[in-house]
Design an enzyme around this catalytic site. Structure first.
Site, PDB file in Angstrom:
ATOM      1  N   HIS A 101      -2.927   6.403   4.899  1.00 55.18           N
ATOM      2  CA  HIS A 101      -1.504   6.636   5.129  1.00 55.18           C
ATOM      3  C   HIS A 101      -1.098   8.008   4.600  1.00 55.18           C
ATOM      4  O   HIS A 101      -1.680   8.528   3.644  1.00 55.18           O
ATOM      5  CB  HIS A 101      -0.662   5.589   4.399  1.00 55.18           C
ATOM      6  CG  HIS A 101      -0.770   4.201   4.959  1.00 55.18           C
ATOM      7  ND1 HIS A 101      -1.401   3.903   6.142  1.00 55.18           N
ATOM      8  CD2 HIS A 101      -0.285   3.004   4.479  1.00 55.18           C
ATOM      9  CE1 HIS A 101      -1.313   2.604   6.368  1.00 55.18           C
ATOM     10  NE2 HIS A 101      -0.652   2.039   5.372  1.00 55.18           N
TER      11      HIS A 101
ATOM     12  N   CYS B 278       0.811  -1.222   0.000  1.00 54.39           N
ATOM     13  CA  CYS B 278       0.000   0.000   0.000  1.00 54.39           C
ATOM     14  C   CYS B 278       0.842   1.269   0.000  1.00 54.39           C
ATOM     15  O   CYS B 278       0.540   2.228  -0.719  1.00 54.39           O
ATOM     16  CB  CYS B 278      -0.951  -0.010   1.200  1.00 54.39           C
ATOM     17  SG  CYS B 278      -0.144  -0.320   2.791  1.00 54.39           S
TER      18      CYS B 278
END
Length: 344
Positions: free
Chosen positions: A249, A129
């Site tokens: 994130h 990711c």
């Protein structure tokens, strides 16, 4: 493919599996049949998809008979079941790290290297990711002038550690408010001997340390960037940090390009790149934050500024939903590309 594909989701009851289902509904992903697979303890659960109720089945090798596309949410089970699915004629799009660095397996971000999809032998790997989020911001600049150096620090949400990571953050925060003690059991990694609280804290470790004193998470960003960009010469220094954020994130990125790239050129290229957008107005305090990108598809880029020392240097601040673009959305886009280009 002249007909709609038969689709299976492995790990349908987990965070990424549930995101697959939401995206299938949102994007009206075409399928003839859908099979939801999970572990034995989740078998029998009922899940509604596009108005139809499905019963979750225990994942076995024979579960992939007559399946065209198998979306794997991730985990160690990929190593066992992906080859079994391929053996039965399915194309596996896998979210685990199992196959990412296998030279026979394409590692794909559809906006960046879709041509690699055609090289598959039954398995296509979804990148980590953090790698996806970083490269969605960097590819438009890389296309202007090749990137020669990357220094990146990640600020990774607890949901990257699964539901248990989220529960730990909530539990610790509630306990602290009551003046109580909450014993951490998950972070930085459940398999490690030591655990640290994440509430009101930062943990500069994600996954285990290697002999180099970089973590596996950090080295994924190095190795996967080289593979996706087809360029092992890019110098990359990563630091991965877990932060007390539930979802999405963030990354602070410094790059050096072969030739100078202006802030204006970088912004124009990022805004023109599918799946990325600029949010950058310092005077109005406009910049990406995890709350901006949670449950959103686009990666947002801001704080774009020239380096104070290097004429070829740029600094960026990037946020992206690691469960969406960092996992389920990226995999589903690979499947959509394959359907649209008759690659199944």
């Amino acid at each position: 493919m002249s007909r709609l594909p038969n689709v299976a989701i492995l790990g349908a009851t987990g965070a990424v599996g549930q995101e697959f289902i939401r995206l299938i509904e949102e994007r009206q992903f075409p399928f003839a049949s859908l099979k939801l697979l999970a572990s034995a303890r989740s078998a029998g659960k009922k899940i509604s998809v596009c108005g139809h109720e499905y019963t979750v089945e225990e994942a076995r090798p024979e579960s992939f008979e007559h399946i065209d596309i198998a979306l794997f949410a991730g985990g160690s089970i990929s190593k066992t079941l992906a080859p079994e699915a391929v053996k039965r004629g399915a194309v596996v799009i896998d979210n685990s790290s199992t196959f990412r660095m296998d030279p026979e397996v394409p590692l794909v971000v559809p906006e960046i290297n879709p041509e690699d999809i055609k090289k598959h032998h039954g398995i296509i790997a979804n990148p980590n990711c953090s790698t996806i989020i970083m490269l969605m911001a960097l590819k438009p600049i890389h296309d202007i002038s090749p990137i020669r150096r990357i220094v990146v620090s990640t600020y990774q949400a607890v949901s990257g550690a699964g539901k248990e990571g989220i529960d730990e953050l909530y539990g610790e925060t509630a306990a602290a408010a009551q003046g109580e003690t909450y014993e951490p059991r998950i972070l930085p990694s459940a398999s490690l001997a030591k655990h640290y609280p994440i509430a009101y804290n930062l943990i500069p470790q994600i996954d285990v340390f290697l002999d180099t004193d970089y973590t596996k998470e950090e080295m994924k960003m190095v190795n996967e960037t080289h593979k996706i960009f087809h360029d092992d010469s890019i110098g990359i220094t990563p630091t991965a940090v877990r932060v007390p954020v539930v979802r999405s994130h963030a990354e602070s990125i410094y790059i050096e390009t072969e030739a100078p790239v202006s802030v204006e050129a970088a912004k124009k290229a990022i805004n023109a790149f599918p799946g990325a957008a600029v949010k950058d107005d310092p005077q109005e305090q406009e910049y990406p934050m995890p709350l901006d990108t949670s449950n959103k598809n686009d990666v947002l880029v801001g704080r774009i500024r020239k380096d104070l020392v290097s004429p070829n240097g740029l600094n960026l601040w990037v946020c992206g939903d690691q469960i969406r673009k960092g996992a389920a959305l990226n995999a589903l886009q690979i499947a959509e590309y394959m359907i649209a280009n008759d690659l199944i």
